[in-house]
Enzyme design. Structure first.
Site, PDB file in Angstrom:
ATOM      1  N   SER A 172       0.819  -1.333  -0.007  1.00  0.00           N
ATOM      2  CA  SER A 172      -0.084   0.125  -0.015  1.00  0.00           C
ATOM      3  C   SER A 172       0.923   1.200   0.162  1.00  0.00           C
ATOM      4  CB  SER A 172      -1.022  -0.071   1.186  1.00  0.00           C
ATOM      5  OG  SER A 172      -1.947   0.925   1.181  1.00  0.00           O
ATOM      6  N   HIS A 199      -2.652  -1.126  -3.386  1.00  0.00           N
ATOM      7  CA  HIS A 199      -4.081  -0.160  -3.278  1.00  0.00           C
ATOM      8  C   HIS A 199      -3.816   1.037  -4.247  1.00  0.00           C
ATOM      9  CE1 HIS A 199      -4.224  -2.078   0.841  1.00  0.00           C
ATOM     10  NE2 HIS A 199      -4.542  -2.824   0.024  1.00  0.00           N
ATOM     11  N   ASP A 295      -4.165  -5.133   5.858  1.00  0.00           N
ATOM     12  CA  ASP A 295      -4.338  -5.980   4.832  1.00  0.00           C
ATOM     13  C   ASP A 295      -3.108  -6.761   4.523  1.00  0.00           C
ATOM     14  OD1 ASP A 295      -5.772  -6.920   2.514  1.00  0.00           O
ATOM     15  OD2 ASP A 295      -5.253  -5.417   1.329  1.00  0.00           O
TER      16      ASP A 295
END
Length: 355
Positions: A172, A199, A295
């Site tokens: 991310s 992401h 995540d």
């Protein structure tokens, strides 16, 4: 609980209307204050000297001096965490990928009536990213050179052969610049497929996949629904779609879908990693890299339980030590390594896995 000292933000945009929107969003949080504004890159450089903001939000398209040129100057002379404010267009996506390579920490979509994201969600994203940027260690704040593309990397698109082994990667904030370093070092003959969740919104993932493809010996593309997962190819989950791998006619196949957001994001890495573990079992390597949130932690557990090998980026080289920390805290990570060792560790892990 409010911070004892507010995060001072400089907002840079040639539109007074956009500066007002960003100011209102930022100052709706008690921990943030907008210390100054600038209308273009030249004014931003003048004000960063005197105001010394903690974080800068920087528009890309501006008169006199654009955001990319301002970013390069600021990172070389007055290193400060910078968040790019990008239009959700192909041109905006390509410029944003360049900015992340030059040293920007992250980016946010430019607020507008046409973007398909509600204002509260956008507000929460902007505030969270500013707060994370303010914590970034100073060692990450520097002008980085974009990679020069080698003529030797011009590669033929490999004939597809279904993969029997897979590497599942989650990243991310800080991921794009870190992943470029990993992909640059990976060999072209990996004898495994790579499934990557970074992401990013729609359009940006396509530009990012194209950039990875240009610097990597592997073939890299944005994933398409229903395509077979082939060895020596890397598949980037498209923005706004979850990506999983399923078996179809005995072949590993990409499945894209718009399910509910997971951990507030779509694509999310956890469903991808869990599905890869189901399909490839112990022939799986799981990797969690820099990023905020958690995540990838559940995905790491799923891969380890199937007998796969797991890797997390270390704290010292993670721009944001959120996702790798959550992964490490599961107790299911085999190797915690610095960024410059991730590619080598993936190759080493694959050597331990049957073909």
């Amino acid at each position: 609980m409010p911070l004892s000292k507010k995060i001072r933000v400089m907002v840079v945009d040639d539109s007074a209307f956009m500066r007002r929107i960003l100011r209102d969003i930022l100052e709706s949080d008690p921990d943030i204050e907008v210390c100054c504004e600038a209308r273009d890159g030249i004014e931003a450089i003048e004000k960063v000297k005197t105001e010394k903001p903690d974080v800068i939000t920087l528009d890309i398209e501006m008169p006199r001096m654009n955001g990319l040129d301002a970013l390069k100057f600021i990172m070389s002379k007055y290193p400060t965490p910078v968040i790019m404010v990008s239009a959700l267009t192909q041109e905006g996506a390509e410029a944003t990928i360049k900015a992340l390579e030059y040293g920007a920490i992250d980016f946010i979509p430019k607020p507008s009536s046409s973007i398909s994201i509600n204002m509260r969600e956008l507000r929460d994203e902007i505030i969270a990213k500013v707060k994370e940027a303010a914590k970034v260690p100073r060692r990450f704040l520097q002008l980085r050179r974009r990679r020069v593309l080698s003529e030797q990397l011009k590669k033929a698109k490999k004939v597809g052969e279904p993969a029997r082994r897979a590497v599942a990667i989650a990243a991310s904030t800080g991921g794009p610049q870190s992943l470029l370093k990993v992909f640059e070092k990976l060999p072209g003959e990996l004898d495994a497929a790579i499934l990557l969740v970074q992401h990013m919104p729609p359009g940006f993932t396509r530009s990012f996949a194209a950039r990875l493809d240009r610097i990597s010996k592997l073939n890299v593309k944005e994933a398409e629904d229903g395509e077979v997962v082939n060895k020596d190819w890397a598949y980037v989950a498209p923005g706004d779609y979850h990506m999983e791998v399923t078996l179809r006619n005995g072949k590993p196949t990409i499945k894209l879908y718009k399910g509910p957001k997971i951990h507030g994001v779509r694509p999310a890495a956890d469903p991808m990693m869990k599905s890869v573990a189901e399909v490839f079992g112990r022939r799986t390597v799981g990797v969690v890299m820099t990023g905020m949130g958690r995540d990838g932690a559940e995905g790491i557990v799923a891969i380890k339980r199937k007998g796969g090998i797991t890797i997390a980026q270390d704290k010292e080289t993670s721009i944001i030590y959120g996702m790798p920390k959550a992964a490490a805290e599961t107790g299911m990570v085999d190797y915690i390594v610095p960024l410059d060792k991730i590619a080598d560790t993936i190759v080493m892990a694959l050597r331990k896995i049957p073909r």
